[in-house]
Design a protein around this motif. Structure first.
Motif, short mmCIF file in Angstrom:
data_model
loop_
_atom_site.label_atom_id
_atom_site.label_comp_id
_atom_site.label_asym_id
_atom_site.label_seq_id
_atom_site.Cartn_x
_atom_site.Cartn_y
_atom_site.Cartn_z
N GLY A 181 58.91 23.98 46.19
CA GLY A 181 58.24 22.72 46.52
C GLY A 181 56.75 22.76 46.23
O GLY A 181 56.22 23.75 45.72
N SER A 182 56.09 21.66 46.56
CA SER A 182 54.68 21.50 46.17
C SER A 182 53.74 22.20 47.14
O SER A 182 54.13 22.62 48.24
CB SER A 182 54.33 20.01 46.12
N THR A 187 73.47 28.79 54.88
CA THR A 187 74.08 27.71 54.10
C THR A 187 73.99 28.08 52.63
O THR A 187 72.89 28.34 52.12
CB THR A 187 73.33 26.38 54.34
N GLY A 188 75.12 28.14 51.99
CA GLY A 188 75.13 28.52 50.59
C GLY A 188 76.24 27.80 49.83
O GLY A 188 76.86 26.88 50.36
N SER A 189 76.46 28.24 48.61
CA SER A 189 77.41 27.52 47.77
C SER A 189 78.70 28.29 47.53
O SER A 189 79.57 27.84 46.81
CB SER A 189 76.74 27.18 46.42
N GLY A 230 56.11 18.28 52.66
CA GLY A 230 56.64 18.71 51.38
C GLY A 230 57.78 17.84 50.88
O GLY A 230 57.97 17.70 49.68
N GLU A 278 67.82 33.46 50.42
CA GLU A 278 68.06 32.11 49.95
C GLU A 278 69.12 31.36 50.73
O GLU A 278 69.24 30.14 50.58
CB GLU A 278 68.43 32.16 48.46
N VAL A 279 69.94 32.05 51.56
CA VAL A 279 70.96 31.29 52.30
C VAL A 279 70.58 31.01 53.76
O VAL A 279 71.23 30.22 54.43
CB VAL A 279 72.36 31.98 52.26
N GLU A 326 71.18 27.45 46.07
CA GLU A 326 70.14 28.22 46.74
C GLU A 326 69.49 29.27 45.85
O GLU A 326 68.45 29.82 46.22
CB GLU A 326 70.71 28.86 48.00
N VAL A 327 70.10 29.61 44.70
CA VAL A 327 69.46 30.65 43.86
C VAL A 327 68.67 30.07 42.68
O VAL A 327 67.91 30.79 42.04
CB VAL A 327 70.48 31.71 43.35
N LEU A 344 75.37 22.00 50.24
CA LEU A 344 76.04 23.24 49.89
C LEU A 344 77.26 23.38 50.80
O LEU A 344 77.23 22.98 51.96
CB LEU A 344 75.07 24.41 50.04
N ARG A 386 64.28 26.36 56.32
CA ARG A 386 64.87 26.39 54.97
C ARG A 386 64.17 25.41 54.03
O ARG A 386 63.83 25.76 52.89
CB ARG A 386 66.35 26.02 55.07
N ARG A 412 58.79 13.44 42.13
CA ARG A 412 58.67 14.74 42.78
C ARG A 412 57.23 15.26 42.70
O ARG A 412 56.75 15.94 43.59
CB ARG A 412 59.64 15.71 42.08
N LYS A 413 56.57 14.94 41.60
CA LYS A 413 55.15 15.28 41.45
C LYS A 413 54.39 14.00 41.24
O LYS A 413 54.78 13.17 40.43
CB LYS A 413 54.94 16.14 40.20
N LEU A 452 58.08 25.20 41.41
CA LEU A 452 58.11 24.02 42.26
C LEU A 452 59.54 23.59 42.58
O LEU A 452 59.85 23.19 43.70
CB LEU A 452 57.34 22.87 41.61
N VAL A 453 60.42 23.72 41.60
CA VAL A 453 61.80 23.29 41.81
C VAL A 453 62.44 24.06 42.96
O VAL A 453 63.31 23.55 43.66
CB VAL A 453 62.62 23.43 40.50
N ARG A 454 61.99 25.29 43.19
CA ARG A 454 62.56 26.12 44.26
C ARG A 454 61.76 26.00 45.55
O ARG A 454 62.34 25.82 46.64
CB ARG A 454 62.59 27.59 43.80
#
Lengths: 493, 493
Positions: B250-251, A379-381, A254, A338-339, B338-339, A309, A248, A276-277, B246-248
């Protein structure tokens, strides 16, 4: 859905719940490297075909070359052969001046010479590798680590860094009489930013403590593994531990944003970025992630943590063959998308071993012969939606013949009991006798061929079992025999 | 929900859709480095406070040191100052034997001396940096790159690798007369594994072509940026491009599994692993990710690609202040979890610039003064659920006062028009006059302070605008002036 004894009540448990007591489980990262006393690293069995192919013909200590065709196969070394390695005489032995120096730097109580304590620190979790160190040091700060290493370097004293000592290949214990530098006293959280989710902490923080800390903040660690009750984040980063959440959240390359490291000469490298960057200059921290302390001792870690989550669901499933497991993985990636947070597998032989050797563990499925078992966690929200989604996926997979049987955990206890099966395999193996352990990354579609090939080669002399992180193409291959005997496993190669 | 002109029809568009024609947009990765002809890299303006703090007092070419307190602030160099850098005379100049050699290796048509072609290759996308190379080479294989570099090394000919030439800081164009090694002819896909989602391709593959290829396979690239129509994956990896996803995902340090690199002396490093986990030895590939070709030329890339998810939703929102943007980000991470696939922001001045300088772009919100605008994109696997989730989140955020106004894209055209605003800022800036561009990573909560501070310092002499990847703490700070004038921006520091 009938055969899928699906729960009516949504499974909803905190991911920070410790399923096991401290020190009850080894790290999932089975280290490929062991350090010799000479400071040269040698390889434990670790077979990686860089091109993603695997086949019996590649066996042996051969390195093929050629553009795009390099195959890296490492020599095999077992603990039982360690006796053939000689201590490098250029390293000094401890004297009373050394002890006095360390007491001056660290204080009396952080310079450990107690025999019982040392016996434990000299022995790995598997009780397979034993060192004979006479000294364990417990630095409490980066500066202390720096002063200790600078002194050891000047005195040519060999050292071995030690975290939670949960590794399975002896990387955290001395080979001879190295000074053990135990990082357990550097266990402070330095900072946590709830907007960015960035945690900065000392290397000796126990993973489970970090998980608990973050849980209170509404975040989780991007890393989870069976040894969490004992393993330390510095060791996790040094060994580039993968674990159960890699599918996940990806690898530590990373997620780790920065580290602070002390080199062998005592120099401190501050790469403790919290961005983050960060593209400023060469990203040297990656050299230390997975290099097992051979380049320096990690003293602090900065890590990106995802928000927690609320909804977690877990299914324990049976598949008739490996091909079904693979198809299920592909479908899970696509449909759970995504979950999806874990996709683990174990073979029938692994389950048998757990059922036979661990108390209180039972098969959640009715007695019936299945060749493979898969744990799928989401795992989700959103509680109701996530559960519906997993149920629909499982129904579809059963109708399509990918799943032979299965059960959805109905509460945290049931979920814990499912995880206990998967995470209990190393413990069950230990109770079953001697073990030859291999931790392999292979192209997932051919990964299990290796287990089958080994069964053919070894015949009835050993039990060959395979389990691991199917979602990551990471197989834990274990050969269980009544006792260690190099001839018995080498004779057929 | 009333003020949120939410669509009744779910936005559902392919992420591989190109919003712009080739070469119409620069890369989002605004490189911090420029190479001098002497082979020494110098720094373009890039301010990174390693400890995550920022303040006006840190301005200037000062480097503070001390454990845990190192502050890296780089010297400022502008293109207009490049004239002060002298060509290193130890580098050779091209002669006819060199040309003959290259023609022998690459074939006549891949040795480019055409003036128009060279003019374009000598000029960056911003038309701000100009080299005077007399030769562009187009190798078609790793072996050709190796032979070219080996020869240039033996002849002391300076080289500059060039991908799509979409960078914004001149990293891809010569400073003087370096030989340009253009990677565009190495544009083959080597392999794709649909079980693992691992793509192996040559460095010259255009990002958008990879996105299209993967779309047909049911996967996506973990990287997306405005320059996708021209930028190449080798350049993306060399500059460690971040971009919109990237936010989803990663790098690239997390997603790139392997690379093949040719060193300056022609040696080929095959690190082209295709394993999700590979802990064998030191992970040297990370040294090349983000090192901008200074250590070698990337010739092949192996990258982990996520499965394509079918449902994409996009909202264009207004916030009254930066603090609301931050709170919205925190809420989005927690509630969309997750979305969430993009969280971009632009200030009022950025929007004005786009509306004034780009044809056909209009404000999707009714005319009203808002200080900040945010784009939130979600990507999931369930159309109706994902949309409901985003709508519920937006409603809650409006009720909580975090959003002042907003609109949810109702189809792919509207989504494209929203993205056009965000991705059109660099183009609008170019049309507005001279630009001093800064690409900064800062602690997200203090990130916008810099824009405000710059406005105070520069007064009415320039327009200061801020936009970028709020989800990643990455600010694109741009100072727009009628013409370049070093005094005008330096005088107040």
């Amino acid at each position: 859905m009938e055969r899928l004894r699906a729960a009516r009540r949504l499974l909803h448990y905190s991911s920070s719940k410790s399923l096991f007591g401290p020190r009850s489980n080894p790290t999932s990262a089975e280290h490929p490297l062991r350090r010799s006393a000479s400071g040269v690293w040698y390889w434990c069995p670790y077979i990686a075909d860089q091109k993603g192919r695997f086949g019996g013909t590649f066996w042996g200590p051969t390195v093929g070359t050629g553009l795009g065709k390099t195959i890296r196969i490492q020599n095999r070394r077992f603990g039982s052969l360690a006796a053939t390695i000689q201590r490098n005489p250029s390293f000094s032995t401890l004297n009373s001046d050394d002890i006095s120096y360390f007491k001056g730097v660290l204080g009396e109580k952080n310079v450990i010479q107690d025999e019982d304590w040392l016996l434990s620190a000299n022995t790995d979790w598997m009780r397979k590798y034993n060192g004979s160190s006479k000294l364990l040091l417990q630095p409490r700060s980066t500066e202390e680590v720096s002063r200790v290493l600078k002194y050891c370097n000047s005195r040519s004293l060999a050292v071995v860094p030690q975290g939670g000592n949960t590794g399975l290949v002896g990387g955290s214990v001395p080979v001879f009489d190295e000074v053990i530098i135990n990082m357990g006293s550097m266990n402070n959280i330095v900072s946590f930013d709830e907007v960015s989710g960035i945690l900065v902490c000392e290397a000796g923080c126990i993973l489970e403590n970090l998980i608990s800390f973050l849980d209170n903040q509404g975040f989780i660690m991007p890393l989870d593994l069976g040894a969490k009750g004992s393993c330390q984040i510095g060791g996790n980063v040094s060994t580039n531990a993968g674990g159960l959440r890699l599918v996940r959240y990806g690898s530590l390359h990373g997620n780790v944003l920065g580290i602070e490291v002390v080199l062998a000469n005592g120099d401190v490298l501050d790469m403790l970025g919290t961005l983050r960057k960060d593209n400023t200059g060469y990203d040297l921290k990656h050299l230390f992630i997975g290099s097992e302390g051979s380049l320096g001792i990690i003293t602090k870690v900065s890590i990106l943590t995802p928000p927690k989550l609320s909804s977690v669901n877990l299914a324990f499933l049976a598949c008739k063959d490996y091909s079904s497991c693979l198809k299920l993985l592909l479908e899970a990636k696509r449909r759970l998308g995504e979950v999806l947070s874990a996709f683990e597998f174990l073979d029938n032989q692994s389950l048998d071993l757990v059922l036979n050797h661990l108390e209180g563990v039972r098969n959640p499925l009715p007695p019936s012969m299945h060749n493979f078992y898969v744990l799928i966690e989401t795992t989700g929200s959103d509680e109701s939606y996530d559960k519906e989604k997993l149920e629909a996926f499982l129904l579809r997979s059963m109708e399509g013949g990918l799943i032979s049987d299965g059960v959805l955990a109905q509460d945290i206890n049931q979920a814990s009991s499912f995880w206990r099966i998967r995470e209990g395999v190393p413990e069950a193996l230990m109770k079953a006798g001697a073990i030859y352990k291999y931790d392999l990354s292979l192209p997932v579609e051919k990964m299990y061929n290796l287990v089958e090939e080994m069964r053919i080669r070894l015949g009835d002399s050993s039990k060959v079992i395979g389990y691991g992180h199917l979602g990551d193409g990471n197989l834990h291959l274990n050969i269980s025999t009544p006792q260690y005997d190099d001839m018995s496993v080498n004779c057929r190669f």
